[in-house]
Design a protein around this motif. Structure first.
Motif, mmCIF file in Angstrom:
data_model
loop_
_atom_site.group_PDB
_atom_site.id
_atom_site.type_symbol
_atom_site.label_atom_id
_atom_site.label_comp_id
_atom_site.label_asym_id
_atom_site.label_seq_id
_atom_site.Cartn_x
_atom_site.Cartn_y
_atom_site.Cartn_z
ATOM 1 N N GLY A 552 45.696 8.978 1.992
ATOM 2 C CA GLY A 552 45.477 9.494 0.648
ATOM 3 C C GLY A 552 44.745 8.550 -0.281
ATOM 4 N N ARG A 553 44.130 7.471 0.245
ATOM 5 C CA ARG A 553 43.452 6.494 -0.608
ATOM 6 C C ARG A 553 41.969 6.415 -0.256
ATOM 7 N N VAL A 554 41.178 5.953 -1.226
ATOM 8 C CA VAL A 554 39.752 5.734 -1.012
ATOM 9 C C VAL A 554 39.591 4.442 -0.210
ATOM 10 N N LEU A 555 38.891 4.523 0.926
ATOM 11 C CA LEU A 555 38.710 3.376 1.811
ATOM 12 C C LEU A 555 37.307 2.822 1.624
ATOM 13 N N VAL A 556 37.231 1.536 1.243
ATOM 14 C CA VAL A 556 35.967 0.853 1.028
ATOM 15 C C VAL A 556 35.763 -0.136 2.178
ATOM 16 N N GLY A 557 34.541 -0.242 2.658
ATOM 17 C CA GLY A 557 34.260 -1.182 3.731
ATOM 18 C C GLY A 557 32.778 -1.306 3.962
ATOM 19 N N HIS A 558 32.417 -2.290 4.806
ATOM 20 C CA HIS A 558 31.026 -2.497 5.195
ATOM 21 C C HIS A 558 30.926 -2.176 6.677
ATOM 22 N N ALA A 559 30.165 -1.115 7.007
ATOM 23 C CA ALA A 559 30.144 -0.572 8.376
ATOM 24 C C ALA A 559 31.573 -0.260 8.812
ATOM 25 N N ILE A 560 32.250 0.495 7.969
ATOM 26 C CA ILE A 560 33.684 0.728 8.146
ATOM 27 C C ILE A 560 33.982 1.533 9.403
ATOM 28 N N HIS A 561 32.983 2.247 9.932
ATOM 29 C CA HIS A 561 33.232 3.036 11.135
ATOM 30 C C HIS A 561 33.599 2.148 12.318
ATOM 31 N N ASN A 562 33.073 0.903 12.358
ATOM 32 C CA ASN A 562 33.439 -0.021 13.435
ATOM 33 C C ASN A 562 34.900 -0.429 13.334
ATOM 34 N N ASP A 563 35.385 -0.668 12.116
ATOM 35 C CA ASP A 563 36.783 -1.061 11.929
ATOM 36 C C ASP A 563 37.724 0.084 12.284
ATOM 37 N N LEU A 564 37.382 1.311 11.860
ATOM 38 C CA LEU A 564 38.225 2.461 12.206
ATOM 39 C C LEU A 564 38.213 2.723 13.707
ATOM 40 N N LYS A 565 37.075 2.487 14.341
ATOM 41 C CA LYS A 565 36.976 2.706 15.780
ATOM 42 C C LYS A 565 37.840 1.726 16.547
ATOM 43 N N ILE A 566 37.836 0.451 16.155
ATOM 44 C CA ILE A 566 38.634 -0.547 16.870
ATOM 45 C C ILE A 566 40.116 -0.335 16.626
ATOM 46 N N LEU A 567 40.472 0.303 15.477
ATOM 47 C CA LEU A 567 41.877 0.602 15.172
ATOM 48 C C LEU A 567 42.331 1.940 15.747
ATOM 49 N N LEU A 568 41.385 2.716 16.283
ATOM 50 C CA LEU A 568 41.682 4.052 16.812
ATOM 51 C C LEU A 568 42.287 4.941 15.720
ATOM 52 N N LEU A 569 41.685 4.854 14.518
ATOM 53 C CA LEU A 569 42.158 5.630 13.381
ATOM 54 C C LEU A 569 41.015 6.488 12.841
ATOM 55 N N GLY A 570 41.372 7.549 12.171
ATOM 56 C CA GLY A 570 40.416 8.386 11.477
ATOM 57 C C GLY A 570 40.715 8.419 9.986
ATOM 58 N N HIS A 571 39.705 8.796 9.209
ATOM 59 C CA HIS A 571 39.862 8.879 7.754
ATOM 60 C C HIS A 571 38.908 9.949 7.239
ATOM 61 N N PRO A 572 39.331 10.754 6.238
ATOM 62 C CA PRO A 572 38.437 11.794 5.710
ATOM 63 C C PRO A 572 37.128 11.209 5.210
ATOM 64 N N LYS A 573 36.031 11.876 5.535
ATOM 65 C CA LYS A 573 34.715 11.372 5.165
ATOM 66 C C LYS A 573 34.534 11.285 3.659
ATOM 67 N N LYS A 574 35.135 12.240 2.931
ATOM 68 C CA LYS A 574 34.982 12.232 1.475
ATOM 69 C C LYS A 574 35.768 11.110 0.813
ATOM 70 N N MET A 575 36.654 10.433 1.570
ATOM 71 C CA MET A 575 37.441 9.328 1.020
ATOM 72 C C MET A 575 36.934 7.966 1.486
ATOM 73 N N ILE A 576 35.729 7.905 2.107
ATOM 74 C CA ILE A 576 35.169 6.659 2.614
ATOM 75 C C ILE A 576 33.997 6.252 1.725
ATOM 76 N N ARG A 577 33.929 4.948 1.375
ATOM 77 C CA ARG A 577 32.816 4.377 0.622
ATOM 78 C C ARG A 577 32.274 3.189 1.436
ATOM 79 N N ASP A 578 31.162 3.415 2.144
ATOM 80 C CA ASP A 578 30.565 2.398 3.011
ATOM 81 C C ASP A 578 29.411 1.734 2.274
ATOM 82 N N THR A 579 29.545 0.432 1.970
ATOM 83 C CA THR A 579 28.511 -0.286 1.225
ATOM 84 C C THR A 579 27.239 -0.471 2.044
ATOM 85 N N GLN A 580 27.337 -0.404 3.363
ATOM 86 C CA GLN A 580 26.132 -0.534 4.189
ATOM 87 C C GLN A 580 25.260 0.718 4.112
#
Length: 666
Positions: A552-580
């Motif tokens: 339920g929170r806004v997730l900020v990251g740089h190339a955050i898809h790599n971090d979610l992939k290594i954690l085997l987690l998903g997150h709603p696209k509308k709640m992701i803010r990727d600075t890259q």
């Protein structure tokens, strides 16, 4: 039996066929359970139909009516068309039929099963559904009870919080009222002083006016006197006219100094208010450092020697370099801060232990019985004297040893100070030295040049907001560090997870225990060492904890898809803010996939990822980039979503048969 209908055999209360009917004195019959429930509800024993009071608390049962109801219920159902008993069930039409219906044209080539055969399976299936519905009803009632309790608890919380808010504001209001009264009292006191001073000034003016009037009157009289008399009194009259008369003037201090009362009024009150507000962090005054007066070199050999001294100073303490790097990497981690510890020799440790060793305290003679002490002295005699001499010699030896040790420590400190080289770099930017030799060398040059803050402190000040909230916020930033596994260390597994809140405060930072054999720790980039992950947390536990934080929170990251992939987690696209992937950032640095180091240098004017990476610092840098453009970013997303919603929805095609009708209706 055929003439009786269901309405005649139904209870007037429950409208169902009688169950254990009873006979009232008014000749009406009611189910026994329905009657008892009606009497408990009304609290009066009366007939549910005619409202006549019943004289009997336990009315007799209507046996005839009971037998009729049982006979009616036991009558077998018959076919409406043929009057035969219903013994079969048509599978296609889903209805009970008789033997004659089976052979009719309506049920031609249909499948049939006997009612006796099909009834148990259907009842079993329905009983399962009934049980699940009953459990669902029970759970719903429990949740309803919890919700009702929650409503009461919320009301209690709101009332309690409202009371506390009122109390706090009463304190603040009372403080402001007291301050206002104190300021007004000071104003009144100054007013009284100024008025008293002006009254004294007026008395002096009146006295002076009276003296001047007398002098003027005397001079006028002398002017009218005879010539001889005028000449005789001329000197005395001139002397009186030249008397010590002060020039009248209005003093500027006579008026009230309004600036003293109104100047910085709100700021002064705020300074006093800080003392009564809880959790106020008092700013500590930093000692001013004096820039050392070091003469610059004049020859090329001196410059080379100066550079050589810097390299020697940097290589003299490699352990401190590792500690400084790790401290920069783990800055702001709550509960895990690695603080610098000055190097202390073994001898100094021994001397500290000796100094801190508790000494036995001997009670004075006044606390003990004089008679007992006197008897002990008489009995021991020479033994007590020898014991005192031994203790005195022991104290003397310890004092001499401590003096020698302190002297040795002072000599070592003075030698250390004199051995410290004077390094001078004029017109050389410490940032250039940092790029050439690293942040440790740049920090040495900054300190020798009189600069108070190192690059790590400057970076931390830019990325982290001081005295900010340290808990969970609506937006969080995450970064992960990986290590290599496999033959060549090309595959990656999770080694560290760090999460910071909206203000850059670290709220989660854990090392992860590897599930495979690590072949490449990638320490130069990841900053991970074997000791860090040897006793790390289990990957499943870390995954669950991170998922709970991100929910339920806004997730900020740089190339955050790599971090979610290594954690085997998903997150709603509308709640992701990727600075890259943020377009203005890519346009500014002119890169399709800009590195975090480049974004921080160009946009924040700070340097990160210098040497070993830190997931905490990377997450802080990512969050700072997001907060810098948060309003613009969120406005763009909102506008884009609004544009999507305004699109006309696609209309489904109408069926062929109803196409004409739909056209006419349209």
């Amino acid at each position: 039996m055929e003439s009786l209908s269901v309405e005649e055999l139904s209870c007037p209360v429950c409208c169902e066929i009688f169950r254990s009917p009873v006979f009232l004195s008014c000749s009406h019959s009611v189910c026994k359970d329905c009657l008892q429930h009606f009497w408990r509800t009304k609290k009066t024993k009366e007939c549910p139909v005619c409202r006549r009071r019943s004289s009997k608390t336990d009315p007799p049962g209507n046996l005839v009516l009971k037998n009729l109801c049982e006979s009616f219920l036991n009558v077998e159902e018959v076919c409406d068309l043929h009057g035969e008993k219903l013994k079969l069930f048509c599978v296609e039409d889903k209805e009970s039929v008789c033997l004659v219906c089976r052979d009719s044209e309506k049920h031609n080539q249909h499948k049939f099963r006997t009612i006796c055969e099909l009834l148990p399976s259907y009842k079993e299936e329905l009983s399962i559904k009934l049980k699940s519905l009953q459990e669902k009803l029970k759970n719903t009632e429990e949740v309803k009870g919890e919700c009702e309790e929650a409503v009461q608890h919320i009301q209690t919380q709101a009332q309690h919080t409202e009371r506390l808010i009122n109390e706090e504001f009463k304190k603040l209001l009372q403080f402001l009222i007291d301050e206002k009264e104190a300021l007004i009292a000071a104003l009144w006191e100054e007013e009284e002083q100024k008025i008293q001073m002006m009254k004294q000034k007026l008395e002096e003016m009146n006295t002076q006016i009276s003296a001047l009037s007398d002098t003027i009157k005397h001079i006028k009289e002398q002017m009218k006197a005879k010539d001889a008399t005028f000449l005789n009194n001329f000197e005395a009259t001139m002397e009186r006219a030249r008397g010590p008369q002060q020039e009248p003037h209005m003093s500027p201090a006579a008026l009230i100094h309004v600036a003293n009362h109104l100047g910085n009024l709100t700021f002064g009150v705020w300074l006093k208010m800080r003392d009564i507000v809880q959790n106020v962090v008092k700013k500590k005054t930093k000692p001013t450092t004096v820039k050392p007066n070091i003469t610059p070199p004049t020859k090329a050999e001196e410059y080379s020697c100066n550079w050589k001294k810097l390299l020697q100073t940097l290589a003299a303490n490699p352990e401190k370099k590792d500690e400084d790097t790790k401290q920069e990497k783990d800055a702001n981690v709550k509960g895990k801060l690695l603080q610098k510890t000055p190097s202390v020799s073994k001898d100094s440790h021994k001397s500290d232990k000796r100094l801190k060793k508790p000494t036995r305290t001997v009670k004075p003679a006044s606390e003990t019985s004089g008679r007992v002490e006197k008897d002990a002295d008489q009995q021991n005699g020479k033994d007590s004297t020898r014991h005192k001499q031994f203790r005195a010699e022991k104290r003397k030896r310890e004092d001499e040893r401590e003096k020698a040790m302190n002297k040795k420590n002072k000599v070592e400190e003075s030698e250390k100070k004199t051995a410290e080289p004077d390094i001078w770099f004029d017109d050389v930017d410490p940032d250039d030295i940092e790029e050439a030799l690293g942040p440790e060398a740049a920090d040495i040059v900054r300190k020798r040049s009189g600069m108070l803050k190192s690059s790590a402190e400057i970076t931390e000040k830019v990325l982290v907001k001081e005295h900010a909230f340290e808990g969970l916020t609506r937006a969080v930033a995450m970064d992960c560090e990986m290590v290599g596994v496999g033959c060549d260390g090309e595959d990656s597994i999770l080694a560290r997870v760090s999460i910071v809140n909206h203000f850059g405060k670290c709220i989660y930072d854990k090392y992860v225990k590897p599930t495979e054999k690590v072949t490449d720790y990638r320490t130069a980039v990841s900053g991970i060492r074997p000791a860090d992950i040897e006793n790390g947390e289990d990957i499943k536990l870390v995954k669950n904890e991170v998922a709970q934080i991100l929910e339920g929170r806004v997730l900020v990251g740089h190339a955050i898809h790599n971090d979610l992939k290594i954690l085997l987690l998903g997150h709603p696209k509308k709640m992701i803010r990727d600075t890259q992937k943020y377009k203005p950032f890519r346009q500014r640095v002119k890169s399709a996939r800009p590195a975090l180091r480049v974004l921080c240098k160009e946009i924040l004017n700070v340097k990160v990822q210098q040497g070993e990476h830190s997931s905490v610092q990377d997450a802080q840098a990512t969050m700072r980039l997001y907060t810098l453009v948060k309003k613009q970013w969120e406005a763009e997303l909102k506008a884009a979503r609004a544009g999507q919603f305004h699109k006309t929805p696609r209309k489904p095609k109408a069926p062929k048969k109803q196409s004409k009708l739909t056209r006419i209706s349209q």
